[in-house]
Motif scaffolding. Sequence first.
Motif, PDB file in Angstrom:
ATOM      1  N   THR A 152       1.941  -5.933  -3.057  1.00  0.00           N
ATOM      2  CA  THR A 152       1.362  -4.452  -2.901  1.00  0.00           C
ATOM      3  C   THR A 152       0.566  -4.556  -1.450  1.00  0.00           C
ATOM      4  O   THR A 152       0.139  -5.562  -0.956  1.00  0.00           O
ATOM      5  CB  THR A 152       0.917  -4.092  -4.045  1.00  0.00           C
ATOM      6  OG1 THR A 152      -0.418  -4.890  -4.156  1.00  0.00           O
ATOM      7  CG2 THR A 152       1.454  -4.054  -5.360  1.00  0.00           C
ATOM      8  N   GLN A 153       0.348  -3.342  -0.597  1.00  0.00           N
ATOM      9  CA  GLN A 153      -0.750  -3.518   0.281  1.00  0.00           C
ATOM     10  C   GLN A 153      -1.855  -3.608  -0.530  1.00  0.00           C
ATOM     11  O   GLN A 153      -2.394  -4.424   0.591  1.00  0.00           O
ATOM     12  CB  GLN A 153      -0.506  -1.905   0.723  1.00  0.00           C
ATOM     13  CG  GLN A 153       0.790  -1.413   1.453  1.00  0.00           C
ATOM     14  CD  GLN A 153       0.576  -0.020   1.864  1.00  0.00           C
ATOM     15  OE1 GLN A 153       0.222   0.976   1.464  1.00  0.00           O
ATOM     16  NE2 GLN A 153       1.656   0.415   2.918  1.00  0.00           N
ATOM     17  N   THR A 154      -2.318  -3.571  -1.508  1.00  0.00           N
ATOM     18  CA  THR A 154      -3.615  -3.778  -2.015  1.00  0.00           C
ATOM     19  C   THR A 154      -3.890  -5.378  -2.011  1.00  0.00           C
ATOM     20  O   THR A 154      -4.798  -6.111  -1.417  1.00  0.00           O
ATOM     21  CB  THR A 154      -4.055  -3.299  -3.316  1.00  0.00           C
ATOM     22  OG1 THR A 154      -3.841  -1.862  -3.222  1.00  0.00           O
ATOM     23  CG2 THR A 154      -5.365  -3.624  -3.805  1.00  0.00           C
ATOM     24  N   GLU A 155      -2.657  -6.113  -2.457  1.00  0.00           N
ATOM     25  CA  GLU A 155      -2.815  -7.573  -2.440  1.00  0.00           C
ATOM     26  C   GLU A 155      -2.951  -7.970  -0.936  1.00  0.00           C
ATOM     27  O   GLU A 155      -3.761  -8.876  -0.747  1.00  0.00           O
ATOM     28  CB  GLU A 155      -1.647  -7.968  -3.098  1.00  0.00           C
ATOM     29  CG  GLU A 155      -1.655  -7.858  -4.926  1.00  0.00           C
ATOM     30  CD  GLU A 155      -0.214  -8.161  -5.312  1.00  0.00           C
ATOM     31  OE1 GLU A 155      -0.380  -8.580  -6.279  1.00  0.00           O
ATOM     32  OE2 GLU A 155       1.023  -7.847  -4.696  1.00  0.00           O
ATOM     33  N   ALA A 211      -3.944  -6.551   1.554  1.00  0.00           N
ATOM     34  CA  ALA A 211      -5.292  -6.188   2.201  1.00  0.00           C
ATOM     35  C   ALA A 211      -6.429  -6.928   1.510  1.00  0.00           C
ATOM     36  O   ALA A 211      -7.225  -7.486   2.338  1.00  0.00           O
ATOM     37  CB  ALA A 211      -5.594  -4.717   1.996  1.00  0.00           C
ATOM     38  N   ASN A 212      -6.458  -7.329   0.427  1.00  0.00           N
ATOM     39  CA  ASN A 212      -7.491  -8.016  -0.328  1.00  0.00           C
ATOM     40  C   ASN A 212      -7.342  -9.750   0.336  1.00  0.00           C
ATOM     41  O   ASN A 212      -8.344 -10.326   0.607  1.00  0.00           O
ATOM     42  CB  ASN A 212      -7.160  -8.372  -1.846  1.00  0.00           C
ATOM     43  CG  ASN A 212      -7.523  -7.101  -2.455  1.00  0.00           C
ATOM     44  OD1 ASN A 212      -8.527  -6.268  -1.910  1.00  0.00           O
ATOM     45  ND2 ASN A 212      -7.229  -6.760  -3.601  1.00  0.00           N
ATOM     46  N   ALA A 213      -6.194 -10.149   0.726  1.00  0.00           N
ATOM     47  CA  ALA A 213      -6.139 -11.366   1.010  1.00  0.00           C
ATOM     48  C   ALA A 213      -6.515 -11.566   2.390  1.00  0.00           C
ATOM     49  O   ALA A 213      -7.151 -12.540   2.959  1.00  0.00           O
ATOM     50  CB  ALA A 213      -4.519 -11.904   1.288  1.00  0.00           C
ATOM     51  N   GLY A 218      -8.698  -8.956   3.947  1.00  0.00           N
ATOM     52  CA  GLY A 218     -10.218  -8.940   3.842  1.00  0.00           C
ATOM     53  C   GLY A 218     -10.198  -7.383   4.612  1.00  0.00           C
ATOM     54  O   GLY A 218     -11.409  -7.128   5.169  1.00  0.00           O
ATOM     55  N   LYS A 241      -9.261  -2.864   4.020  1.00  0.00           N
ATOM     56  CA  LYS A 241      -8.738  -1.964   3.199  1.00  0.00           C
ATOM     57  C   LYS A 241      -7.393  -1.721   3.083  1.00  0.00           C
ATOM     58  O   LYS A 241      -6.486  -1.925   4.117  1.00  0.00           O
ATOM     59  CB  LYS A 241      -9.506  -0.702   3.336  1.00  0.00           C
ATOM     60  CG  LYS A 241     -11.082  -0.750   3.253  1.00  0.00           C
ATOM     61  CD  LYS A 241     -11.671   0.617   3.574  1.00  0.00           C
ATOM     62  CE  LYS A 241     -13.190   0.263   3.394  1.00  0.00           C
ATOM     63  NZ  LYS A 241     -14.063   1.660   3.210  1.00  0.00           N
ATOM     64  N   ARG A 242      -6.888  -1.248   1.847  1.00  0.00           N
ATOM     65  CA  ARG A 242      -5.315  -0.928   1.730  1.00  0.00           C
ATOM     66  C   ARG A 242      -4.999   0.104   2.824  1.00  0.00           C
ATOM     67  O   ARG A 242      -3.709  -0.123   3.272  1.00  0.00           O
ATOM     68  CB  ARG A 242      -5.291  -0.383   0.489  1.00  0.00           C
ATOM     69  CG  ARG A 242      -3.559  -0.290   0.322  1.00  0.00           C
ATOM     70  CD  ARG A 242      -3.294   0.603  -0.695  1.00  0.00           C
ATOM     71  NE  ARG A 242      -3.769   2.130  -0.570  1.00  0.00           N
ATOM     72  CZ  ARG A 242      -2.993   3.056   0.603  1.00  0.00           C
ATOM     73  NH1 ARG A 242      -1.757   2.537   1.044  1.00  0.00           N
ATOM     74  NH2 ARG A 242      -3.346   4.241   0.782  1.00  0.00           N
ATOM     75  N   ASN A 254      -8.311 -10.155  12.290  1.00  0.00           N
ATOM     76  CA  ASN A 254      -7.448  -9.700  11.257  1.00  0.00           C
ATOM     77  C   ASN A 254      -5.974  -9.823  11.624  1.00  0.00           C
ATOM     78  O   ASN A 254      -5.153 -10.122  10.959  1.00  0.00           O
ATOM     79  CB  ASN A 254      -7.576  -8.136  11.038  1.00  0.00           C
ATOM     80  CG  ASN A 254      -8.905  -7.870  10.256  1.00  0.00           C
ATOM     81  OD1 ASN A 254      -9.566  -8.740   9.608  1.00  0.00           O
ATOM     82  ND2 ASN A 254      -9.511  -6.610  10.459  1.00  0.00           N
ATOM     83  N   TYR A 293      -3.237 -11.737   9.640  1.00  0.00           N
ATOM     84  CA  TYR A 293      -1.916 -10.715   9.401  1.00  0.00           C
ATOM     85  C   TYR A 293      -0.737 -11.392   9.637  1.00  0.00           C
ATOM     86  O   TYR A 293       0.374 -11.775   9.162  1.00  0.00           O
ATOM     87  CB  TYR A 293      -2.000  -9.231   9.877  1.00  0.00           C
ATOM     88  CG  TYR A 293      -1.110  -8.563   9.361  1.00  0.00           C
ATOM     89  CD1 TYR A 293      -0.658  -8.508   8.022  1.00  0.00           C
ATOM     90  CD2 TYR A 293      -0.654  -7.761  10.350  1.00  0.00           C
ATOM     91  CE1 TYR A 293       0.224  -7.476   7.682  1.00  0.00           C
ATOM     92  CE2 TYR A 293       0.376  -6.619   9.767  1.00  0.00           C
ATOM     93  CZ  TYR A 293       0.686  -6.701   8.507  1.00  0.00           C
ATOM     94  OH  TYR A 293       1.583  -5.759   8.197  1.00  0.00           O
TER      95      TYR A 293
END
Length: 88
Positions: free
Chosen positions: A33-36, A38-40, A42, A44-45, A62, A66
Amino acid sequence: MSDPLRRIDALVDEDPLPTPQIRKQLRLTAGLTQTEVANAIGVKRLAIARWEAGLAQPHRGNRRAYAHLLRRLAAKHPDAIKEAPDER
């Protein structure tokens, strides 16, 4: 090599990113997911959503994280790049 030359090399050798559509396709193929993501990294989604939509680009730190993630996903899922729809 002096520090200014290293900084220049870092700018020139900055990690390239695939197109926004391929970024999204790699994430989806990996089942993330985008959230996963983003968390990896650091962030926000919303940042991931904007990067995948081509509305923004990640900043240097970042961007490295990425780009590393995308390279790893591309190595694990090489067919995802071939299957990505055209952006036309």
